[in-house]
Write an enzyme that holds these catalytic residues in place. Structure first.
Site, mmCIF file in Angstrom:
data_model
loop_
_atom_site.group_PDB
_atom_site.id
_atom_site.type_symbol
_atom_site.label_atom_id
_atom_site.label_comp_id
_atom_site.label_asym_id
_atom_site.label_seq_id
_atom_site.Cartn_x
_atom_site.Cartn_y
_atom_site.Cartn_z
ATOM 1 N N CYS A 59 -4.817 2.199 -3.862
ATOM 2 C CA CYS A 59 -3.716 2.783 -3.138
ATOM 3 C C CYS A 59 -2.417 1.868 -3.322
ATOM 4 C CB CYS A 59 -3.699 3.089 -1.625
ATOM 5 S SG CYS A 59 -4.877 4.335 -1.323
ATOM 6 N N LYS B 260 -10.855 -1.320 10.814
ATOM 7 C CA LYS B 260 -10.654 -2.535 9.916
ATOM 8 C C LYS B 260 -10.949 -3.714 10.646
ATOM 9 C CE LYS B 260 -7.667 -0.643 6.328
ATOM 10 N NZ LYS B 260 -8.187 -0.350 5.274
ATOM 11 N N GLN C 247 -4.455 -5.394 6.888
ATOM 12 C CA GLN C 247 -5.480 -6.291 6.219
ATOM 13 C C GLN C 247 -5.432 -7.864 7.028
ATOM 14 O OE1 GLN C 247 -7.446 -5.471 3.911
ATOM 15 N NE2 GLN C 247 -6.753 -3.503 3.903
ATOM 16 N N HIS D 292 0.816 -1.216 0.138
ATOM 17 C CA HIS D 292 0.100 -0.002 0.026
ATOM 18 C C HIS D 292 0.852 1.100 0.217
ATOM 19 C CE1 HIS D 292 -2.856 2.953 1.815
ATOM 20 N NE2 HIS D 292 -3.728 2.174 1.302
ATOM 21 N N ASP E 15 3.146 -4.336 8.141
ATOM 22 C CA ASP E 15 1.697 -3.817 7.814
ATOM 23 C C ASP E 15 0.804 -4.941 8.390
ATOM 24 O OD1 ASP E 15 -0.482 -2.701 7.240
ATOM 25 O OD2 ASP E 15 0.240 -1.922 5.346
#
Length: 404
Positions: free
Chosen positions: A362, A222, A199, A119, A196
């Protein structure tokens, strides 16, 4: 099971353009269960006060609730210490905090590695770090299946590598990266690793101790929590080494005009009044997910992924991007149909009450790799159903027919 879960999410029970809402944009943000909504409301209605500073009842109650949320998240991630959990405004904030701090450790000739699956939020801060320090940014390449090429990653690693940053799961393709293996390879050359988890955290329970990551970041919105709140996990050693990203109240021990000394962890990295209600509600969101159970969440979402993939592949001109082996991806289907622009399909689906994401998500470098303007992304959560997917597929076929 899904129907009982769906009752907890008030936003799902509405009409959009005269059709029952089908929300397949969970990769962008999740919907919130009633307990999370009630939690924020309760804070503002009954014990709204600043934390860590007041001796009065409301301040003490707010402080206890906020610190309890930190402990919930510590346990969720299997962190060794509660002070290794830093509240941020989201994933982007957490990455920037680390990238700013690494200015002290990086010099010209050093190298920072990111993956081709990132991203923009896990690319730009490292580019900025390299501009500040004279270091070089290098990219771990991916293949046509949207999977990282590990042999090339190994070749890129060297004594010059100071930090490796990559996602646990790709937001654009759903690819699940082999985090543990990649972390071990980076540590073998003395590099730190930031993962990261924006997700991955909604779909599985990351174990930072088992993964051996140095930093792990995710966003509250999220995982069924509020916007404007997130988490940076960092190993105690690294968080102590990092200089503060921001200066102000809360992050200090003593302030004199001659010199200021900083507070101990976690407060050193939490300048100013935090999003108190958001932090407490994030703890409630994580608790809610555990009540459902991550094994249940993964089972539901795996069934949704398989059901959607099978039906979509029956549509003429369908091209699904990302791993063909569904065990290597999460509940995301990123696709295009023939030569139809993804935006046009997205607009027609919205007219039929179906929310999907269209564009480059993104992740412009991924789209450039595939030489496409973007994709249609349907991302599923445990409160979605196979019946919704059936309706979505029929609506998609109708949209394709209209645009062909």
């Amino acid at each position: 099971m899904n129907e009982s879960i769906r009752k907890d999410f008030p936003i799902l029970h509405q009409l959009v353009n005269g059709k029952p809402l089908i929300y397949f944009d969970n990769g962008a943000t999740s919907q919130k269960p009633q307990v999370v909504i009630d939690c924020e409301k309760e804070y503002y209605e009954t014990y709204n006060a600043n934390i860590h500073r007041g001796v009065h009842y409301l301040s003490q109650k707010a402080t206890d609730a906020f610190e309890e949320a930190r402990q919930i998240i510590q346990k969720h991630l299997n962190a060794t210490h509660a002070h290794e959990i830093i509240f941020t405004s989201g994933t982007t904030h957490g990455i920037n905090l680390v990238a700013f701090g690494f200015t002290s450790f990086v010099k010209p000739g050093d190298e920072i590695l990111v993956s081709a699956l990132e991203h923009h939020s896990n690319i730009v801060p490292w580019q900025m770090l390299c501009e500040r320090t004279g270091a070089t940014l290098k990219v771990i390449p991916m293949d046509e299946n949207g999977e990282l090429i590990l042999k090339d990653y190994q070749k890129l690693l060297s004594h010059k590598t100071k930090l490796v940053a990559f996602n646990h799961i790709s937001n654009a393709l759903g690819t699940i990266n082999p985090v543990k293996e990649m972390v071990a390879l980076a540590h073998a050359v003395g590099a730190a690793v930031l993962v990261d988890g924006a997700q991955s955290t909604p779909h599985l329970q990351p174990d930072v101790k088992d993964l051996d990551v140095d930093f792990y970041v995710f966003s509250g919105h999220k995982v069924g929590g509020p916007t404007g709140i997130g988490i940076l996990y960092g190993k105690e050693h690294w968080l102590n080494l990092l200089p503060p990203y921001q200066g102000g109240g809360e992050m200090i021990a003593e302030v004199r005009f001659e010199k200021t000394t900083y507070a101990s962890l976690p407060h050193k990295h939490e300048a100013g009044t935090p999003n108190i209600a958001g932090g407490i509600a994030l703890g409630k969101a994580i608790t809610y997910q555990h009540q459902i159970g991550f094994a249940t969440i993964q089972q539901i979402e795996s069934e949704l992924l398989h059901h959607a993939t099978k039906q979509l592949l029956e549509i003429d001109g369908m091209h699904i991007f990302g791993p063909k082996d569904l065990s290597k991806k999460t509940s995301v289907v990123s696709f295009n149909v023939a030569n139809i622009h993804p935006y046009d399909i997205g607009v027609l689906l919205d007219k039929m009450g179906i929310a999907v994401r269209t564009g480059h998500h993104c992740t412009q470098p991924i789209m450039d790799f595939f030489q496409i303007p973007g994709t249609i992304r349907a991302s599923f959560a445990y409160y979605n159903t196979k019946e919704e997917i059936d309706t979505f597929v029929q609506a998609l076929k109708k949209a394709v027919l209209m645009l062909s």
